[in-house]
Motif scaffolding. Sequence first.
Motif, PDB file in Angstrom:
ATOM      1  N   GLU A 115       0.813  -1.219   0.000  1.00  0.00           N
ATOM      2  CA  GLU A 115       0.000   0.000   0.000  1.00  0.00           C
ATOM      3  C   GLU A 115       0.846   1.269   0.000  1.00  0.00           C
ATOM      4  N   LEU A 116       1.920   1.274   0.794  1.00  0.00           N
ATOM      5  CA  LEU A 116       2.718   2.495   0.907  1.00  0.00           C
ATOM      6  C   LEU A 116       3.927   2.510  -0.013  1.00  0.00           C
ATOM      7  N   GLY A 117       4.279   1.352  -0.565  1.00  0.00           N
ATOM      8  CA  GLY A 117       5.314   1.324  -1.588  1.00  0.00           C
ATOM      9  C   GLY A 117       6.744   1.324  -1.101  1.00  0.00           C
ATOM     10  N   VAL A 118       6.990   0.919   0.154  1.00  0.00           N
ATOM     11  CA  VAL A 118       8.384   0.826   0.590  1.00  0.00           C
ATOM     12  C   VAL A 118       9.076  -0.287  -0.182  1.00  0.00           C
ATOM     13  N   ASP A 119      10.385  -0.188  -0.302  1.00  0.00           N
ATOM     14  CA  ASP A 119      11.123  -1.165  -1.104  1.00  0.00           C
ATOM     15  C   ASP A 119      11.199  -2.527  -0.425  1.00  0.00           C
ATOM     16  N   ARG A 120      11.248  -2.526   0.893  1.00  0.00           N
ATOM     17  CA  ARG A 120      11.208  -3.794   1.631  1.00  0.00           C
ATOM     18  C   ARG A 120      10.874  -3.500   3.079  1.00  0.00           C
ATOM     19  N   ALA A 121      10.066  -4.358   3.680  1.00  0.00           N
ATOM     20  CA  ALA A 121       9.699  -4.206   5.090  1.00  0.00           C
ATOM     21  C   ALA A 121      10.141  -5.442   5.858  1.00  0.00           C
ATOM     22  N   PHE A 122      10.621  -5.217   7.083  1.00  0.00           N
ATOM     23  CA  PHE A 122      11.141  -6.291   7.932  1.00  0.00           C
ATOM     24  C   PHE A 122      10.314  -6.390   9.213  1.00  0.00           C
ATOM     25  N   ASP A 123       9.945  -7.611   9.563  1.00  0.00           N
ATOM     26  CA  ASP A 123       9.238  -7.885  10.809  1.00  0.00           C
ATOM     27  C   ASP A 123      10.273  -8.142  11.900  1.00  0.00           C
ATOM     28  N   TYR A 124      10.381  -7.205  12.852  1.00  0.00           N
ATOM     29  CA  TYR A 124      11.423  -7.353  13.873  1.00  0.00           C
ATOM     30  C   TYR A 124      11.161  -8.521  14.817  1.00  0.00           C
ATOM     31  N   LYS A 125       9.933  -9.079  14.761  1.00  0.00           N
ATOM     32  CA  LYS A 125       9.624 -10.237  15.601  1.00  0.00           C
ATOM     33  C   LYS A 125      10.023 -11.555  14.930  1.00  0.00           C
ATOM     34  N   SER A 126      10.436 -11.489  13.681  1.00  0.00           N
ATOM     35  CA  SER A 126      10.862 -12.677  12.953  1.00  0.00           C
ATOM     36  C   SER A 126      12.169 -13.216  13.517  1.00  0.00           C
ATOM     37  N   ALA A 127      12.300 -14.539  13.532  1.00  0.00           N
ATOM     38  CA  ALA A 127      13.512 -15.171  14.052  1.00  0.00           C
ATOM     39  C   ALA A 127      14.732 -14.855  13.194  1.00  0.00           C
ATOM     40  N   THR A 128      14.506 -14.480  11.948  1.00  0.00           N
ATOM     41  CA  THR A 128      15.623 -14.200  11.034  1.00  0.00           C
ATOM     42  C   THR A 128      15.780 -12.709  10.757  1.00  0.00           C
TER      43      THR A 128
ATOM     44  N   SER B 281       0.208  10.444  -3.364  1.00  0.00           N
ATOM     45  CA  SER B 281       1.507   9.862  -3.031  1.00  0.00           C
ATOM     46  C   SER B 281       1.674   9.662  -1.525  1.00  0.00           C
ATOM     47  N   ILE B 282       0.812  10.292  -0.728  1.00  0.00           N
ATOM     48  CA  ILE B 282       0.793  10.047   0.714  1.00  0.00           C
ATOM     49  C   ILE B 282      -0.577   9.491   1.079  1.00  0.00           C
ATOM     50  N   LYS B 283      -0.567   8.273   1.582  1.00  0.00           N
ATOM     51  CA  LYS B 283      -1.802   7.624   2.019  1.00  0.00           C
ATOM     52  C   LYS B 283      -1.842   7.624   3.537  1.00  0.00           C
ATOM     53  N   ARG B 284      -3.028   7.427   4.096  1.00  0.00           N
ATOM     54  CA  ARG B 284      -3.134   7.374   5.554  1.00  0.00           C
ATOM     55  C   ARG B 284      -4.168   6.337   5.964  1.00  0.00           C
TER      56      ARG B 284
END
Length: 369
Positions: A208-221, A326-329
């Motif tokens: 939805e927001l178009g970031v290049d990559r998102a990371f889940d900090y709760k992921s084991a990796t 270009s800015i969603k909320r």
Amino acid sequence: MAFVIRLDETERSPLMNYKRIVLNSRPEGDIEPTTFRTETHPLAGLVPGVHEVLVQVTWLSLDPAMRGWLRDARSYIPPVQIGETMRAMGLGVVLKTGLQSALSVGQLVSGAFGWTEYAVMKDKQIEKITWVLRPFSALDFLNTLGTSGLTAYFGLKEICDLKPGDKMVVSGAAGSVGSVACQLAKRAGATVYAIAGSKDKCEWLEKELGVDRAFDYKSATFRQDFKEIGYIDAYFDNVGGDILDMILTRLNKGARVALCVQQVCQSCIYFPSLILVKDAAKPKGLQNYLTLIGQRAKIQGFVIFDFEKQYPVAIKELAGGLADGSIKRKFHIVEGLEQAPIALPMLFSGGNTGKLVVKVSEERSKPKL
């Protein structure tokens, strides 16, 4: 926007009361059921004086900075006192004007009304909202066009000094400040990496927001996966703690780190000069700060009040982003003033996606007098 109710002396009922929520005790750690208490007061006691107005509160903003306001410590703003209405930004409508007030009945306004259904405010303490046209809504003035958007804007522009082609990381990226920061960074031509606390939030940030990559900090990796992006040029920090310490090892030469006042780390206690991690043993400070020397990098805190003269320019750009899409909320709405103390901890547990707001009253309904 038309309104509601005029509390003239001939209309006001001595039996009509209003509620406000005050600070009952200072929490040492998590917010407790005893941290706040609800009080009931006669509405007839709220009488606007010279250059004052009576406001009915319609919406309230819940922000991570509120946790810092509960601490009896020196900071950029005085702490909320015991017995004082809990501080909060909000939207409302003018019900009655005092002598020589420049405002008018029915005017939509924003201000630091606090956790209350009604408030008497000085004219200079509130701002008129003079335009609510598509694609904007009144709630945008508590989010993209309010402190959340301004915090993201000045953090990127003034502290991160973001340039096209920079590699940018935003933590707490699914919150109100972080989500705007991600989108502003994309508008500026940066490659944007986001850190959030669930798979669903990461998918929202990417799709939805178009970031290049998102990371889940709760992921084991998480840590291993994060290293794949290499070193970064700018970091917008919304969480502090271990994630900030990790980011300090991933800085390019001349990197900039912006410490946002709206810290949202679940396991952190906010201090003006340092973020400490609360674990089973004892708090520990940042370990990797010496990286700043080798990389000639900087880490800097900021408060948006320092850029007040630049607000009009910032709001114009933010409004342009809303207008062109270009800015969603996204808003996470809870109903009723009494839900504010229950909802506030969601900011620190990752329970919300987008801007967390409280709906206090209907904007067009007339209360019974």
